[in-house]
Write a protein that holds these residues in place. Structure first.
Motif, PDB file in Angstrom:
ATOM      1  N   GLY A   1      21.826 -10.298   3.869  1.00 27.42           N
ATOM      2  CA  GLY A   1      22.112  -8.888   4.108  1.00 27.42           C
ATOM      3  C   GLY A   1      21.166  -8.240   5.099  1.00 27.42           C
ATOM      4  O   GLY A   1      21.582  -7.457   5.960  1.00 27.42           O
TER       5      GLY A   1
ATOM      6  N   ILE B   1      19.306  -1.267  -0.467  1.00 23.87           N
ATOM      7  CA  ILE B   1      20.561  -1.518   0.258  1.00 23.87           C
ATOM      8  C   ILE B   1      20.483  -1.017   1.702  1.00 23.87           C
ATOM      9  O   ILE B   1      20.928  -1.686   2.638  1.00 23.87           O
ATOM     10  CB  ILE B   1      21.743  -0.861  -0.490  1.00 23.87           C
ATOM     11  CG1 ILE B   1      21.968  -1.568  -1.825  1.00 23.87           C
ATOM     12  CG2 ILE B   1      23.025  -0.911   0.360  1.00 23.87           C
ATOM     13  CD1 ILE B   1      22.935  -0.844  -2.748  1.00 23.87           C
ATOM     14  N   TYR B   2      19.895   0.178   1.880  1.00 25.11           N
ATOM     15  CA  TYR B   2      19.895   0.804   3.210  1.00 25.11           C
ATOM     16  C   TYR B   2      18.557   0.659   3.925  1.00 25.11           C
ATOM     17  O   TYR B   2      18.280   1.378   4.880  1.00 25.11           O
ATOM     18  CB  TYR B   2      20.270   2.283   3.082  1.00 25.11           C
ATOM     19  CG  TYR B   2      21.660   2.478   2.512  1.00 25.11           C
ATOM     20  CD1 TYR B   2      22.785   2.125   3.246  1.00 25.11           C
ATOM     21  CD2 TYR B   2      21.837   2.981   1.230  1.00 25.11           C
ATOM     22  CE1 TYR B   2      24.059   2.286   2.725  1.00 25.11           C
ATOM     23  CE2 TYR B   2      23.106   3.139   0.697  1.00 25.11           C
ATOM     24  CZ  TYR B   2      24.214   2.789   1.443  1.00 25.11           C
ATOM     25  OH  TYR B   2      25.480   2.942   0.922  1.00 25.11           O
TER      26      TYR B   2
ATOM     27  N   GLY C   1      30.917  -9.724  -2.793  1.00 25.25           N
ATOM     28  CA  GLY C   1      30.112 -10.018  -1.615  1.00 25.25           C
ATOM     29  C   GLY C   1      30.871 -10.810  -0.578  1.00 25.25           C
ATOM     30  O   GLY C   1      30.692 -10.608   0.639  1.00 25.25           O
TER      31      GLY C   1
ATOM     32  N   PHE D   1      33.336  -8.019   0.931  1.00 25.68           N
ATOM     33  CA  PHE D   1      32.824  -6.795   1.559  1.00 25.68           C
ATOM     34  C   PHE D   1      31.375  -6.894   2.040  1.00 25.68           C
ATOM     35  O   PHE D   1      30.841  -5.932   2.580  1.00 25.68           O
ATOM     36  CB  PHE D   1      32.934  -5.622   0.575  1.00 25.68           C
ATOM     37  CG  PHE D   1      34.305  -5.436   0.012  1.00 25.68           C
ATOM     38  CD1 PHE D   1      35.324  -4.911   0.788  1.00 25.68           C
ATOM     39  CD2 PHE D   1      34.585  -5.800  -1.292  1.00 25.68           C
ATOM     40  CE1 PHE D   1      36.605  -4.739   0.268  1.00 25.68           C
ATOM     41  CE2 PHE D   1      35.862  -5.642  -1.826  1.00 25.68           C
ATOM     42  CZ  PHE D   1      36.873  -5.100  -1.042  1.00 25.68           C
ATOM     43  N   GLY D   2      30.719  -8.030   1.815  1.00 26.05           N
ATOM     44  CA  GLY D   2      29.315  -8.161   2.180  1.00 26.05           C
ATOM     45  C   GLY D   2      28.429  -7.939   0.961  1.00 26.05           C
ATOM     46  O   GLY D   2      28.718  -7.078   0.120  1.00 26.05           O
TER      47      GLY D   2
ATOM     48  N   LEU E   1      25.412  -6.633   0.490  1.00 22.51           N
ATOM     49  CA  LEU E   1      24.767  -5.334   0.310  1.00 22.51           C
ATOM     50  C   LEU E   1      25.758  -4.298  -0.200  1.00 22.51           C
ATOM     51  O   LEU E   1      25.414  -3.472  -1.073  1.00 22.51           O
ATOM     52  CB  LEU E   1      24.130  -4.867   1.621  1.00 22.51           C
ATOM     53  CG  LEU E   1      22.932  -5.688   2.104  1.00 22.51           C
ATOM     54  CD1 LEU E   1      22.395  -5.123   3.412  1.00 22.51           C
ATOM     55  CD2 LEU E   1      21.824  -5.725   1.049  1.00 22.51           C
ATOM     56  N   ASN E   2      26.981  -4.317   0.306  1.00 21.26           N
ATOM     57  CA  ASN E   2      27.999  -3.391  -0.203  1.00 21.26           C
ATOM     58  C   ASN E   2      28.345  -3.703  -1.656  1.00 21.26           C
ATOM     59  O   ASN E   2      28.627  -2.794  -2.452  1.00 21.26           O
ATOM     60  CB  ASN E   2      29.260  -3.460   0.655  1.00 21.26           C
ATOM     61  CG  ASN E   2      29.059  -2.846   2.028  1.00 21.26           C
ATOM     62  OD1 ASN E   2      28.297  -1.899   2.184  1.00 21.26           O
ATOM     63  ND2 ASN E   2      29.720  -3.396   3.037  1.00 21.26           N
ATOM     64  N   ALA E   3      28.312  -4.980  -2.028  1.00 23.72           N
ATOM     65  CA  ALA E   3      28.596  -5.357  -3.416  1.00 23.72           C
ATOM     66  C   ALA E   3      27.562  -4.776  -4.372  1.00 23.72           C
ATOM     67  O   ALA E   3      27.878  -4.424  -5.516  1.00 23.72           O
ATOM     68  CB  ALA E   3      28.630  -6.880  -3.544  1.00 23.72           C
TER      69      ALA E   3
ATOM     70  N   LEU F   1      26.384  -1.957  -4.421  1.00 18.08           N
ATOM     71  CA  LEU F   1      26.715  -0.572  -4.766  1.00 18.08           C
ATOM     72  C   LEU F   1      27.332  -0.470  -6.150  1.00 18.08           C
ATOM     73  O   LEU F   1      27.248   0.581  -6.808  1.00 18.08           O
ATOM     74  CB  LEU F   1      27.657   0.030  -3.716  1.00 18.08           C
ATOM     75  CG  LEU F   1      27.043   0.285  -2.331  1.00 18.08           C
ATOM     76  CD1 LEU F   1      28.133   0.658  -1.332  1.00 18.08           C
ATOM     77  CD2 LEU F   1      25.993   1.392  -2.408  1.00 18.08           C
TER      78      LEU F   1
END
Length: 414
Positions: A262, A316-317, A381, A384-385, A387-389, A391
């Motif tokens: 990620g 995440i960000y 993951g 959607f990737g 890092l998005n998972a 969430l």
């Protein structure tokens, strides 16, 4: 002066008996962690000895995971039929037997069927003892009158550290997987037999042969234990545990990979960040009990949920390494106490006959989150990737914070 219910309960055991009971449960948590790390740390060696590919390793591990779920579901019935002492001995001896078979099937006489059978026994025993040790831990905590469940779960972490260290030493000394796991199995079997001698026999579990009260048939106790699933407050406590357990279990499997895939760092950084998470979570459990006694369960759960949400968002960000580290620390601290506090809250009822069943129900919810959460995140993951998972974890921790009032103490003044 009228005694409170807790004072009346605590008079049943001397201080020495309470300390012995507490230490026995510490030991059981430690042995469970020791068994888990001993197997996980030798997976690469077992893979090489059995010539399994990555998919094959995954399928073998799945057999243990399925058996763990079966053990979780079977635990209330085992408790109702045999009681805590015999139940915990039986569960950890089953784990030891499984470890021996894993060692034989994965090293001395490489055999996939033998390895699968061993892992099934290992998973079933660990799933069952997870529920039982939480039931006994919550009851010991209640009798002692201090928050101890977080520290008990920290002893599980200590067990994993010891297991990983022993496995690393065995590998460095070229000790075979079979010899290593047989030695660990003997330590676990002997340790649990010695430890549970200090666990009191309890009438509500049906394992006290000396009680003068007519013994309730075990089928009736089992039926009574299943009836607690209809309680709204218990389900909300389960929601708290679900969110926090999802956060912990998913971090164990995906945090390092999220750092690498990620955020684009190398594997060394990924392993280092995961180490930061485990240290933060263990520290939260070692130090968290006094804060819960001081401020109460609900405020602490809300604060920790908010801390975990902030940490996950920062992770995440993250655009800088320090953001990853700080986010990971907050993530670990935020998820550290949800599971053990949920166990305490589930047991905090006047009717001791249903306390074990309530803890069993919440433990089942929590451990199912451990088992189901990582594969679910893996699916998300892939789509959607990673890092998005993550969430999803953030959302579940928000929900856990909103459900926190269900864990309120039933007798705060005591």
């Amino acid at each position: 002066m009228t005694e409170t219910p807790r004072e009346t309960t605590r008079m049943r055991h001397s201080t020495r008996e309470l300390v012995g009971w507490r230490n026995a449960i510490f030991t059981v948590f430690f042995l469970s962690g020791l068994s888990l790390a001993s197997w996980v740390a030798r997976i690469p060696a077992i893979r090489d000895d059995t010539s399994l590919n990555t998919q094959g390793v995954g399928l073998v591990i799945l057999s243990g995971s399925i058996a763990s779920v079966v053990g979780l579901i079977a635990a209330p019935g085992i408790l109702a039929r045999f009681g805590a002492r015999s139940g915990m001995i039986g569960a950890l001896v089953t784990v030891s037997t499984g470890l021996v078979l894993v060692g034989l099937g994965g090293s001395v006489m490489p055999s996939i069927p033998l390895l699968v059978i061993g892992l099934a026994l290992f998973g079933f025993g660990n799933g069952a003892v997870d529920v039982m040790m939480n039931v006994e831990g919550a009851e010991a905590e209640r009798e002692i009158g201090r928050t101890l469940m977080p520290l008990m779960h920290a002893f599980f972490s200590f067990g994993t550290v010891a297991g990983a260290g022993l496995a690393a030493a065995a590998s460095a000394l070229s000790i075979s997987v079979a010899v290593h796991l047989v030695v660990v199995a003997v330590l676990i079997a002997v340790g649990v037999v010695v430890a549970v001698r200090f666990v009191p026999l309890r009438e509500e579990l049906g394992d006290d042969p000396h009680t003068e009260t007519p013994r309730v048939p075990w089928r009736d106790r089992l039926r009574e234990s299943l009836s607690v699933w209809g309680e709204l407050r218990l389900i909300l406590i389960g929601v708290v545990v679900l969110g926090m357990s999802f956060a912990e279990g998913s971090a164990n499997d995906w945090l390092a990979l999220a750092v690498v895939d990620g955020h684009g760092y190398d594997e060394t950084i990924g392993a280092a960040v995961f180490t930061v998470f485990t240290v933060a979570m263990t520290a939260g459990r070692v130090l968290g009990g006094p804060f819960i006694d001081r401020f109460g369960r609900v405020p602490m759960l809300r604060i920790l949920a908010a801390t975990g949400v902030a940490g996950l968002a920062l992770f995440i960000y993250a655009t800088e390494p320090w953001m990853l580290v700080v986010g990971t620390v907050l993530w670990g601290i935020g998820g550290a106490l949800g599971f053990p506090v949920g166990m305490s809250a589930a047991a905090d009822v006047p009717d001791r006959r249903t306390a074990a069943a309530r803890v069993s129900a919440v433990a089942i919810i929590g451990y199912c989150a451990f088992l189901a959460g990582p594969p679910f995140l893996g699916f998300l993951g892939q789509q959607f990737g990673i890092l998005n998972a993550l969430l999803v974890i953030l959302l579940l921790m928000v929900i856990a914070g909103l459900a926190a009032p269900a864990a309120r103490e039933s007798r705060r003044g005591a």
